[in-house]
Design a protein around this motif. Structure first.
Motif, PDB file in Angstrom:
ATOM      1  N   ASP A 180       1.030  -0.689  -0.392  1.00 33.81           N
ATOM      2  CA  ASP A 180       0.083  -0.143  -0.245  1.00 33.81           C
ATOM      3  C   ASP A 180       0.621   1.188   0.354  1.00 33.81           C
ATOM      4  O   ASP A 180       2.026   1.257   0.604  1.00 33.81           O
ATOM      5  CB  ASP A 180      -1.483  -0.309   1.287  1.00 33.81           C
ATOM      6  N   VAL A 181       0.200   2.458  -0.549  1.00 33.16           N
ATOM      7  CA  VAL A 181       0.979   3.600  -0.709  1.00 33.16           C
ATOM      8  C   VAL A 181      -0.026   4.876  -0.862  1.00 33.16           C
ATOM      9  O   VAL A 181      -0.987   4.663  -1.212  1.00 33.16           O
ATOM     10  CB  VAL A 181       1.879   3.872  -2.293  1.00 33.16           C
ATOM     11  N   VAL A 182       0.151   5.576   0.470  1.00 32.92           N
ATOM     12  CA  VAL A 182      -0.579   6.806   0.578  1.00 32.92           C
ATOM     13  C   VAL A 182       0.399   8.077  -0.164  1.00 32.92           C
ATOM     14  O   VAL A 182       0.917   7.871   0.287  1.00 32.92           O
ATOM     15  CB  VAL A 182      -1.382   7.422   2.040  1.00 32.92           C
ATOM     16  N   THR A 183      -0.318   8.756  -1.350  1.00 37.38           N
ATOM     17  CA  THR A 183       0.399   9.654  -1.554  1.00 37.38           C
ATOM     18  C   THR A 183      -0.455  11.523  -0.752  1.00 37.38           C
ATOM     19  O   THR A 183      -1.495  11.387  -1.515  1.00 37.38           O
ATOM     20  CB  THR A 183       0.357   9.454  -2.313  1.00 37.38           C
ATOM     21  N   LEU A 184       0.364  11.670  -0.573  1.00 38.96           N
ATOM     22  CA  LEU A 184      -0.104  13.355   0.122  1.00 38.96           C
ATOM     23  C   LEU A 184      -0.459  13.903  -1.400  1.00 38.96           C
ATOM     24  O   LEU A 184       1.052  14.343  -1.917  1.00 38.96           O
ATOM     25  CB  LEU A 184       0.886  13.554   1.087  1.00 38.96           C
ATOM     26  N   ALA A 185      -1.080  15.272  -1.521  1.00 39.03           N
ATOM     27  CA  ALA A 185      -0.854  16.120  -2.912  1.00 39.03           C
ATOM     28  C   ALA A 185      -0.145  17.116  -3.109  1.00 39.03           C
ATOM     29  O   ALA A 185       0.350  16.998  -1.990  1.00 39.03           O
ATOM     30  CB  ALA A 185      -2.805  16.961  -2.735  1.00 39.03           C
ATOM     31  N   PRO A 186       0.523  17.248  -3.575  1.00 34.84           N
ATOM     32  CA  PRO A 186       1.537  18.456  -4.064  1.00 34.84           C
ATOM     33  C   PRO A 186       1.552  18.985  -2.258  1.00 34.84           C
ATOM     34  O   PRO A 186       0.270  20.322  -2.670  1.00 34.84           O
ATOM     35  CB  PRO A 186       1.623  18.831  -5.517  1.00 34.84           C
ATOM     36  N   ASP A 187       2.288  19.407  -2.370  1.00 33.13           N
ATOM     37  CA  ASP A 187       2.495  20.481  -0.921  1.00 33.13           C
ATOM     38  C   ASP A 187       3.668  21.809  -1.106  1.00 33.13           C
ATOM     39  O   ASP A 187       4.158  21.675  -1.068  1.00 33.13           O
ATOM     40  CB  ASP A 187       3.070  19.245   0.318  1.00 33.13           C
ATOM     41  N   VAL A 188       2.692  23.107  -2.306  1.00 31.44           N
ATOM     42  CA  VAL A 188       3.920  23.173  -2.228  1.00 31.44           C
ATOM     43  C   VAL A 188       4.331  24.166  -1.268  1.00 31.44           C
ATOM     44  O   VAL A 188       5.486  24.771  -1.070  1.00 31.44           O
ATOM     45  CB  VAL A 188       3.585  24.050  -3.252  1.00 31.44           C
ATOM     46  N   SER A 189       3.867  24.733  -0.714  1.00 31.70           N
ATOM     47  CA  SER A 189       3.635  25.448   0.745  1.00 31.70           C
ATOM     48  C   SER A 189       4.278  24.228   2.345  1.00 31.70           C
ATOM     49  O   SER A 189       4.808  25.743   3.349  1.00 31.70           O
ATOM     50  CB  SER A 189       2.676  26.165   1.291  1.00 31.70           C
TER      51      SER A 189
END
Lengths: 446, 548
Positions: A180-189
């Motif tokens: 399983d992989v949980v990928t968080l949304a692109p986090d620019v800040s």
């Protein structure tokens, strides 16, 4: 043919000794109808001059980093490599040797691997380091698999600041292995809530610092929470020079540290070969992938070095091995360790300060350009700017004006709605003239 | 140690006086190491422990200092950091050397290494052939080496052209449909090929049921490790007394649960799998795929095309077949050629060429016309190796590559024929491909093992052959001379091995069991290294503490 020493007379004598009439008698096991009768349809042999002409023509169609003001990063960085490095790695005894399976006649390779491991452990603040991986991205994939073996869990959480290509490499490997992989949304800040993702089902959290958008991240709270839940913190870096100035991942509590070592000693090479750095706490050593070099003594009691703990490896353990890796990045490892030895602590920390200073200068100049916003609160030698129009177009137009001005975020994350963001890197190679040219070109383009 | 600082050396026997008296602790400790090496040399020990050109070299941590640097950089003007308070506060502990010190350190280390340029390097399965320096020069052209993987595509047209030309050569030589260039080494290529197979099987809806991969006992360890890494169960194909994989053995294992076979051809016993066409047919009839380990492709380039033999996927070690340098263990490069059945699943990024047009770079799955299974690595693979490999191929041409294969096979058979009366061949006296395999039957009752024999070769100035691999043969000795050796070189090598063999049979055990005697190190204690791992340098304990 200049590379083939046998003469036709030699060949005739040798066939006679073997007791066959023609060389094709030696290929008799190839099915008759599959043995090629004619030459393959490719050009015939060429002399050095002709080969050089063909390849030089191809090379001349590329714009090399040194020929223009250059601000491209996002996982590979243009640094100055001392002339000594390239001379030494081309010594025959380094260049044309094999993996040091015969330690009595490979102490040169083994000793520099031992020195390399010590340097990487010190740089990352970890207890042990291996003799290298292919690159930072594949090393990250291996780190996740290692965390699964250690924790006996199979779920990885990937920060939204992890380089998107690294995310893809980890996801490809994990999907294939049914993990399983949980990928968080692109986090620019750098404002994502990683802590909320950590519970007792999580094997590891993968966090990059400085992250792909350039933010310098504090790993300590993540290390604290992973420890509480029996998960591992995998710290990733793509710019090894940053470790000269930023707190080491080890000192912040990382369990595994993995990253790209290209910045030290290695050319850009259009993406490879590079050198993956891989370090961990010593209690996990038997779950580590890759080669390890260790100290021992010879029959006369003299200090020497050997490849060790190979019972983890594929040639012994086969389908029970910790990894399938065999070859690593020997010569790139050598380039790294020579450059690091030339720098030393004094040189590395100064190099890191110069990189940071140049990036700060550039950020300040770009912030003064109309329709350009520098988004980062923190950064080392790379940061994200927001433009008034799509960064991909801007980068193309800058290239036409002879400036390679960075990587559009849309090139890494198409369809993420981040089309106006541009990643800009600045290293010790950039001069005031480079910055002035960048700013002037950008003003024209925007 | 001392004479490096310009003082005269004192060539006295150790123990007579103590020239180390008065040295610092560090110097005395190094001296201790050195004196033992000197003693082993016999009657003329040196003060330093050095033996003329054979120099003992301490670790950088013993000779460098953290304040020393070999790179001149100016401190930047004062500025306000933007690190958010995460500045490093502790010392790192990285010693530096000035440029002349660094140069000497690494040159001395290099002199303790054996390379292809030093002498014959008959390491079976590893293909230690000549590394042409033209290829090094080409890879260092700024247009290739100083180009960033993410700079605008319009500024790297030559790089894409080179990749596309390399791909054309590889596909033509193998008669396959496409090639995935990006895998970083042979084992990474195996992983790529097996991932393509897994993706194809899942696309057919058989991902849950086809879970077995057949791997012969003689395979490289990377094969079963790769299959297991992505969740396949490995089933061995038993070894036969003739060294070949038999189609009936494969057929017995085939069923709806089998995803693929991983077959090395030419195999690790140095033989071309003579039933390969029948095996391929049986595999395909059972709905499975044929993965070929292409480690030994160098034997058949220009003689046969894997695509003609029913192969679905095969990695090509550019660092073996196309002579990119091994570099003491990498970097490798392992492009994977794919059949039409697997081509749609090739990973991103890749370069495509539309009719007559410029090569195009496809970097994302959603931009691909087909169904890429994902991504193997951050960027485009080993560009530096692509340049070297293409330089090799352009230099050789179709005629030179064929000749290279033939010469490699001829050289191996010449050694085989010249040693057949003294050494034992496990599968009978028959032609081999580019490498010849012996076992240790002929050493029975001599008290000399394959390892001892190999170490005695070191004293004679040769790198040993591959030992104890493949595992299916007892005390295996796998000899691969490559096409780079002249007949004179082979004749001396053969004479040397014959002399050693006769010495072993005559009972001259000392020449073997203590060997090597003349290498920079005697035999190393690998058990000690594994039992109490010392994987990095740590500062020596202060003398007072050590004495307690």
């Amino acid at each position: 043919m200049r590379y083939l020493p046998l003469s036709d007379t030699d060949r005739g004598e040798m066939l006679a000794r073997i007791g066959v009439k023609s060389v094709d008698d030696l290929f008799a096991d190839i099915p008759k109808d599959k043995l090629l009768k004619n030459l393959i349809d490719l050009p015939r042999r060429k002399g050095e001059m002709e080969v050089e002409r063909i390849l030089s023509r191809m090379a001349s169609r590329n714009v090399s980093a040194s020929s223009v003001p250059f601000f491209v990063g996002a996982g590979a960085y243009k640094h100055h490599v001392p002339a000594t490095v390239d001379h030494l790695i081309q010594r025959s005894e380094f260049l044309t040797s094999y993996t040091p399976y015969q330690p009595e006649i490979a102490q040169g390779t083994l000793q520099y691997l031992f020195e390399f491991q010590t340097q990487v452990a010190a740089l990352t603040g970890m207890e042990v380091a291996n003799a290298s991986m292919y690159d930072g991205s594949t090393g990250t994939g291996e780190a996740v698999l290692m965390a699964h073996r250690v924790t006996k869990r199979r779920k990885a959480v990937l920060s939204g600041g992890l380089h998107p290509h690294y995310v893809d490499v980890v996801k490809t490997l994990s999907d294939m292995a049914s993990d399983d992989v949980v990928t968080l949304a692109p986090d620019v800040s750098a404002t994502e809530d990683l802590l909320a993702q950590i519970d007792d089902s999580v094997s590891c959290v993968v966090v990059q610092t400085p992250d792909v958008f350039g933010n310098v991240r504090d790993l300590k709270p993540i290390a604290e929470k992973t420890r509480q839940h029996g998960a591992l913190l995998i710290a990733v870096f793509t710019e090894a020079v940053s470790l000269g100035l930023v707190q080491s991942p080890g000192s912040q509590g990382a369990d595994i540290v993995v990253g790209e070592g290209q910045s030290i000693g290695n050319a850009l090479n259009f993406g490879g070969p590079y050198v993956g750095l891989f370090a961990a706490k010593s209690k996990y050593i038997r779950q580590m992938p890759g080669r390890l070099c260790g100290e021992t003594v010879d029959a006369d009691g003299n200090r020497g070095f050997v490849l060790t703990l190979s019972t983890r490896e594929q040639h012994i353990r086969r389908d029970k091995a910790t990894s399938n890796i065999c070859t690593n990045s020997g010569l790139c490892t050598l380039a790294f360790t020579i450059h690091m030895t030339l720098l030393g602590e004094a040189g590395l920390t100064r190099l890191a300060r110069i990189n940071h200073a140049n990036a700060v200068k550039l950020a300040d100049r770009l912030a003064g350009v109309k329709d350009v916003e520098v988004l980062n609160k923190t950064f080392f030698n790379e940061f994200t700017v927001k433009l008034a129009k799509p960064a991909a177009d801007v980068v193309e137009q800058l290239a036409e004006k002879g400036v390679l001005g960075g990587v559009p975020v849309s090139r890494l994350l198409p369809g993420a709605g981040l089309d106006n963001l541009l990643l800009v890197a600045s290293t010790e190679v950039n001069t005031d003239d480079d910055r002035a040219a960048f700013v002037a070109a950008l003003k024209e383009v925007l | 140690m001392l004479n490096r600082q310009g003082r005269p050396s004192a060539p006295q026997a150790h123990g007579v006086s103590d020239p180390a008296a008065g040295m610092g602790d560090e110097a005395a400790r190094l001296q201790g190491d050195a004196s033992k090496a000197g003693g082993a040399a016999g009657s003329h020990p040196t003060f330093t422990g050095n033996k003329a050109l054979a120099q003992i070299e301490p670790l950088i941590f013993e000779i460098g200092h953290t304040e020393t640097t070999g790179v001149d950089l100016d401190e930047p003007d004062a500025f306000k950091p933007r690190l958010g308070g995460l500045e490093r506060k502790d010392a790192i502990g990285l010693p530096g050397l000035s440029e002349p010190e660094a140069m000497r350190h690494y040159v001395r280390l290099s002199q303790m290494n054996y390379g292809i340029d030093t002498g014959l390097f008959p390491l079976g399965s590893c293909t230690m052939k000549h590394n042409a320096r033209l290829n090094e020069r080409m890879a260092r052209l700024p247009g290739f080496s100083d180009v960033h993987p993410l700079q605008p595509v319009s500024t790297v047209k030559g790089a894409l052209e080179l990749m596309s030309e390399l791909a054309r050569y590889l596909v033509t030589l193998t008669n396959m449909t496409t090639v995935a260039l990006s895998p970083k080494a042979g084992a990474h290529g195996e992983l790529c090929g097996m991932m393509a197979i897994k993706a194809a099987i899942e696309a057919r809806g058989e991902g849950k049921t086809r879970t077995v991969v057949l791997v012969p006992d003689s395979a490289h360890g990377t094969n079963p490790a790769t299959a297991a890494l992505i969740g396949f169960t490995v089933k061995p194909v038993p070894a036969r007394e003739d060294g070949w994989v038999h189609v009936e053995d494969v057929k017995k294992l085939l069923g709806p649960d089998v995803a693929a076979i991983m077959l090395t051809n030419p195999n690790t016993c140095g033989l071309f799998e003579n039933q390969v066409a029948e095996i391929a047919k049986a595999i395909h009839d059972a709905g499975a795929y044929f993965y070929c380990d292409g480690a030994n492709f160098n034997a058949i380039v220009g003689k046969a095309k894997p695509g003609d033999l029913g192969v679905d996927a095969m990695h090509i070690n550019l660092h073996k077949t196309f002579s990119t340098p091994h570099g003491g263990g990498g970097p490798g490069s392992g492009p994977v050629v794919l059949s039409a059945r697997l081509a749609p699943y090739a990973p991103v990024p890749f370069v495509t060429v539309t009719d007559g047009g410029e090569p195009t770079l496809v970097e994302h799955e959603e931009d691909a016309a087909e169904k890429p299974f994902g991504r193997m690595t951050a960027f485009h693979g080993q560009m530096g190796m692509y340049v070297r490999a293409l330089s090799y191929m352009l230099s050789h041409g179709s005629d030179g590559m064929k000749q290279a294969s033939e010469d490699a096979v001829l050289n191996a058979n010449y050694i085989r024929a010249s040693l057949a009366d003294l050494f034992s061949q496990p599968f009978g006296d028959k032609p081999c491909m580019h490498e010849v395999l012996f076992d240790d039957t002929w050493l029975k009752d001599t008290g000399v093992t394959t390892l001892d024999f190999a170490k005695a070769m070191i004293d004679e100035g040769y790198h040993p052959m591959t030992m104890y691999f493949p595992l299916v043969v007892h005390g295996a000795m796998l000899i691969e001379p490559t096409e780079s050796e002249s007949k004179a070189s082979l004749d001396l090598f053969i004479a040397t091995l014959r002399d050693l063999a006769m010495a072993a049979k005559k009972g001259d055990k000392d020449r073997f069991v203590g060997a090597p005697y003349h290498a920079p190190r005697r035999r190393l204690d690998e058990t000690r290294a594994a039992r109490t791992p010392v994987l990095k340098w740590t500062p020596p304990a202060p003398v007072a503490e050590a004495a307690e």
